[in-house]
Write an enzyme that holds these catalytic residues in place. Structure first.
Site, PDB file in Angstrom:
ATOM      1  N   ASP A   1       0.814  -1.215   0.000  1.00 10.68           N
ATOM      2  CA  ASP A   1       0.000   0.000   0.000  1.00 10.68           C
ATOM      3  C   ASP A   1       0.847   1.264   0.000  1.00 10.68           C
ATOM      4  O   ASP A   1       0.445   2.286  -0.546  1.00 10.68           O
ATOM      5  CB  ASP A   1      -1.011   0.016   1.148  1.00 10.68           C
ATOM      6  CG  ASP A   1      -0.450  -0.386   2.493  1.00 10.68           C
ATOM      7  OD1 ASP A   1       0.743  -0.730   2.573  1.00 10.68           O
ATOM      8  OD2 ASP A   1      -1.216  -0.373   3.478  1.00 10.68           O
TER       9      ASP A   1
ATOM     10  N   ARG B   1      17.046  12.338 -36.058  1.00 10.28           N
ATOM     11  CA  ARG B   1      15.798  11.775 -35.522  1.00 10.28           C
ATOM     12  C   ARG B   1      14.961  11.168 -36.653  1.00 10.28           C
ATOM     13  O   ARG B   1      14.305  10.138 -36.455  1.00 10.28           O
ATOM     14  CB  ARG B   1      14.996  12.841 -34.765  1.00 10.28           C
ATOM     15  CG  ARG B   1      14.613  14.053 -35.587  1.00 10.28           C
ATOM     16  CD  ARG B   1      13.971  15.137 -34.734  1.00 10.28           C
ATOM     17  NE  ARG B   1      13.715  16.348 -35.500  1.00 10.28           N
ATOM     18  CZ  ARG B   1      12.524  16.916 -35.636  1.00 10.28           C
ATOM     19  NH1 ARG B   1      11.468  16.388 -35.044  1.00 10.28           N
ATOM     20  NH2 ARG B   1      12.376  18.022 -36.337  1.00 10.28           N
TER      21      ARG B   1
ATOM     22  N   GLU C   1       6.324   8.790 -19.113  1.00  3.75           N
ATOM     23  CA  GLU C   1       7.649   8.273 -19.444  1.00  3.75           C
ATOM     24  C   GLU C   1       8.075   7.117 -18.549  1.00  3.75           C
ATOM     25  O   GLU C   1       8.843   6.241 -18.975  1.00  3.75           O
ATOM     26  CB  GLU C   1       8.683   9.391 -19.401  1.00  3.75           C
ATOM     27  CG  GLU C   1       8.581  10.389 -20.544  1.00  3.75           C
ATOM     28  CD  GLU C   1       7.550  11.486 -20.300  1.00  3.75           C
ATOM     29  OE1 GLU C   1       7.338  12.308 -21.212  1.00  3.75           O
ATOM     30  OE2 GLU C   1       6.965  11.521 -19.193  1.00  3.75           O
TER      31      GLU C   1
ATOM     32  N   HIS D   1      15.764  15.808 -29.698  1.00  3.99           N
ATOM     33  CA  HIS D   1      15.714  17.202 -29.242  1.00  3.99           C
ATOM     34  C   HIS D   1      16.726  17.448 -28.125  1.00  3.99           C
ATOM     35  O   HIS D   1      16.396  17.940 -27.054  1.00  3.99           O
ATOM     36  CB  HIS D   1      14.300  17.579 -28.801  1.00  3.99           C
ATOM     37  CG  HIS D   1      13.320  17.634 -29.932  1.00  3.99           C
ATOM     38  ND1 HIS D   1      12.975  16.524 -30.646  1.00  3.99           N
ATOM     39  CD2 HIS D   1      12.625  18.672 -30.466  1.00  3.99           C
ATOM     40  CE1 HIS D   1      12.107  16.861 -31.597  1.00  3.99           C
ATOM     41  NE2 HIS D   1      11.884  18.161 -31.515  1.00  3.99           N
TER      42      HIS D   1
ATOM     43  N   ARG E   1      17.584  17.662 -33.471  1.00  2.56           N
ATOM     44  CA  ARG E   1      16.375  18.168 -34.125  1.00  2.56           C
ATOM     45  C   ARG E   1      16.657  18.632 -35.555  1.00  2.56           C
ATOM     46  O   ARG E   1      15.886  18.360 -36.474  1.00  2.56           O
ATOM     47  CB  ARG E   1      15.816  19.333 -33.309  1.00  2.56           C
ATOM     48  CG  ARG E   1      14.530  19.910 -33.865  1.00  2.56           C
ATOM     49  CD  ARG E   1      14.007  21.011 -32.972  1.00  2.56           C
ATOM     50  NE  ARG E   1      12.665  21.442 -33.330  1.00  2.56           N
ATOM     51  CZ  ARG E   1      11.970  22.330 -32.644  1.00  2.56           C
ATOM     52  NH1 ARG E   1      12.483  22.876 -31.558  1.00  2.56           N
ATOM     53  NH2 ARG E   1      10.768  22.678 -33.037  1.00  2.56           N
TER      54      ARG E   1
END
Length: 638
Positions: A156, A333, A381, A430, A488
């Site tokens: 818990d 990318r 994530e 990025h 990027r």
């Protein structure tokens, strides 16, 4: 007493004896070790006794059998209970339980790890076992398409972790009805009552709010436990498509009146005299050896419908690796997405996951080509990495991508993945100030340090499309945690198609017999280093340029040779904070190689960036071509 019984004859009276044995053995093992969590084990002993004897379909002699159920202890500190179960089914001896628990060099570690073949993932960092279980259940429903159940024991205290609720959310979204959570609600945490205590109605409200089916029971009523597990099994694979939670009110230290429901006994073994009293109150030592049901053979079922937020265009992917011309501008990318599709076309065990940025990481290309092998984790994530971990447990080659900065949220899962010994492929886009106007919240400036620190990790940073393709392919065959850092912006290709990029290597992009200084970059700073070499060349200064695409393991031999050739004059430039990144990798390697004559200038992002163009920010940080050339001039002139 010693008893061996087949599953069909194991009644609840025998289960009661088994539960007492699990409590006694949890006390004995932890007292013998001088550390451990007996009271946390005692609260869940009834749940595990019923599960092991009557519901867990598992062939203990064949732990890798594809149709076996999975048992994950999310509350990994209850390891005395788990190891006592292993003794009860006959795979761990009494000698090992009593003299191997928490001892140096032994496999019964303080918290479970897959050094034991019956353990899927390392647990103990709370809030991780359930998210990992989601990944295993995803594999079971959508990829293996086999009817095994995933049973997860949670405590818990860990229900306060956000990762638990990410897991419930995704389990509901993907309709993981064969995921069954045993929630051990014993009220007491490490320092007192948990935030919800025994308010089971509140737990039920929260769990149902995240889409779970909740069965609330007395966690010490064997008949109620048995009925709840039967109901959960009946729902598994059914039309409801909900994970089931057996919400069990339990008592910490159950079975020993001196500690039952008393604060101050978390993580404390009983002294020998107290242990003797506990064992006596529990009815003494038992030596039951019994096993529950084994799974029936099964073939993969039909491909189920999978929720999707995308409407991919039909695609016919090629198995050939993508090719880019020298000089062609390509975002790394984008090359990652291209390479992943080709890899997936060659290997149907390759799966991809993303955190709702797939149109920026270019994982959406994989979605279009192989929607049945893509799993969207949205902005979660921790669950992203946990789901990849669970998929890896089932033998899938999982690639998980998001913005590199956001992987920091999942770092504990990455760290635990290394302890689990799973193979994970992470891609972070990025990175650095190069991304420009989005500003510092989106700029990964810590990721190389973070990933280098993971045990056994591989850290890769390509500079063009060709190197990206080669490194994605290499990651598919690399054990452990591997990380690919992408940029990027688009940069001109440096290498012809098919060029080899072995992990642990580097590239001498420029070199000559009269080089005076070495410039080292990776990714965007490699292109800046080449620009600096052009500037220096016009001034009569010959510069050697190294593409350090493999940040870990690093090519120490090439670095040492460059240091020797250029009088120890080295400039390292990185789009990353100075701590733990490219410069640290170079310095560590040269010092380990015993290089004595070393004059190293380290250019990195040392201030807090703001918004601007990528080139403006590279100049502000002092890692652009002009600053690299200036640093080299000082070394050569000095």
């Amino acid at each position: 007493m010693a008893t061996t019984e087949p599953a069909s004859t194991i009644g609840l009276d025998t289960v009661a004896e088994l539960a007492a044995q699990l409590r006694v053995d949890s006390v004995r093992s932890s007292t013998s070790a001088g550390s451990g969590h007996p009271t946390s084990s005692m609260s869940a002993a009834d749940l595990l006794a019923v599960l092991t004897a009557r519901h867990l379909r598992y062939d203990w002699d064949e732990p890798r059998l594809p149709v076996n159920d999975h048992l994950i202890f999310s509350k990994g500190h209850a390891s005395p209970l788990l190891y006592s179960v292993f003794k009860a089914v006959g795979v761990v001896s009494e000698e090992e339980l009593l003299n191997g628990y928490r001892r140096f060099g032994q496999r019964l570690e303080g918290h479970p790890t897959p050094i034991l073949p019956w353990v899927d993932v390392a647990t103990g960092s709370l809030g991780q076992g359930l998210p990992d279980g989601v990944g295993v259940a995803l594999a079971g429903k959508y990829l293996d398409r086999l009817p095994y159940r995933v049973w997860v024991l949670t405590g818990d205290s860990e229900l306060a972790e956000g990762s638990i609720w990410e897991a419930f959310d995704k389990a509901s979204y993907y309709g993981l009805s064969r995921l069954i959570v045993l929630a051990d609600i014993n009220r007491l945490g490490q320092r007192g009552q948990t935030d919800v205590g025994w308010n089971l109605e509140e737990y039920q409200r929260r769990m149902e709010g995240f889409g779970a089916r909740v069965l609330t029971i007395d966690g010490h009523d064997l008949a109620a436990i048995d009925q709840a597990m039967t109901a959960a099994e009946d729902a598994a694979g059914g039309p409801g498509g909900q994970p089931t939670v057996i919400l069990a009110k339990t008592i910490k230290g159950k079975g020993f009146s001196e500690v039952e429901n008393k604060d101050g006994w978390h993580g404390k073994p009983f002294p020998p005299d107290m242990a003797a009293r506990a064992i006596a109150e529990l009815g003494g030592v038992r030596n039951l050896v019994l096993r529950g049901p084994v799974p029936a053979p099964a073939e993969p079922g039909p491909v189920p419908d999978k929720p999707s937020t995308l409407a991919p265009e039909p695609a016919t992917p090629s198995t050939a690796p993508p090719e880019y011309a020298v000089g062609e501008k390509v975002e790394t990318r984008k090359a990652y997405g291209d390479a992943l599709v080709a890899l997936g076309a060659r290997d149907d065990r390759v799966v991809a996951l993303d955190g709702e940025v797939s149109n920026s990481t270019f994982a959406d290309e994989f979605t279009a080509a192989f929607p049945e092998r893509y799993f969207e984790m949205f902005i979660a994530e921790q669950q992203l990495v946990a789901a990849a971990t669970g998929l890896a447990v089932r033998g899938y080659t999982a690639f998980a991508s998001t913005f590199a900065a956001f992987l920091t949220r999942a770092y504990d899962f990455i760290r635990m993945g290394a302890i689990s010994g799973v193979d994970l492929r992470l891609a972070g886009s990025h990175s650095g100030v190069e991304i420009g106007a989005d500003g510092p919240s989106q700029m990964a400036l810590e990721d190389l340090a973070m990933m280098r620190a993971v045990h056994g990790s591989t850290v890769l940073y390509p500079s063009d499309g060709t190197s990206t393709v080669a490194l994605v392919d290499a990651m598919a065959h690399t054990p452990g945690i591997s990380y690919l850092r992408t940029t990027r912006g688009g940069y001109p290709g440096l290498y012809p198609a098919g060029e080899k990029f072995p992990i642990g290597g580097s590239k001498l992009v420029r070199s000559g017999d009269h080089d005076q200084v070495t410039l080292i970059g990776a990714g965007v700073t490699l292109h800046e280093a080449l620009g600096a070499a052009d500037i220096l060349g016009r001034e009569g200064i010959a510069a050697r340029v190294i593409d350090l695409y493999s940040v870990k393991p690093v090519d120490a031999e090439t670095l040492a040779a460059a240091a020797e050739a250029t009088g120890g004059r080295i400039v390292v430039a990185e789009d990353h904070h100075p701590e733990g990144g490219l410069g640290s990798a170079v310095a560590d390697a040269l010092l380990a190689a015993g290089v004595q004559n070393l004059h190293l200038t380290h250019l990195a992002v040392r201030g807090m960036p703001g918004s601007g163009t990528g080139q403006e920010l590279l100049a502000w940080a002092g890692v652009d071509a002009d600053h690299i050339a200036g640093a080299a001039r000082k070394l050569v002139g000095g």
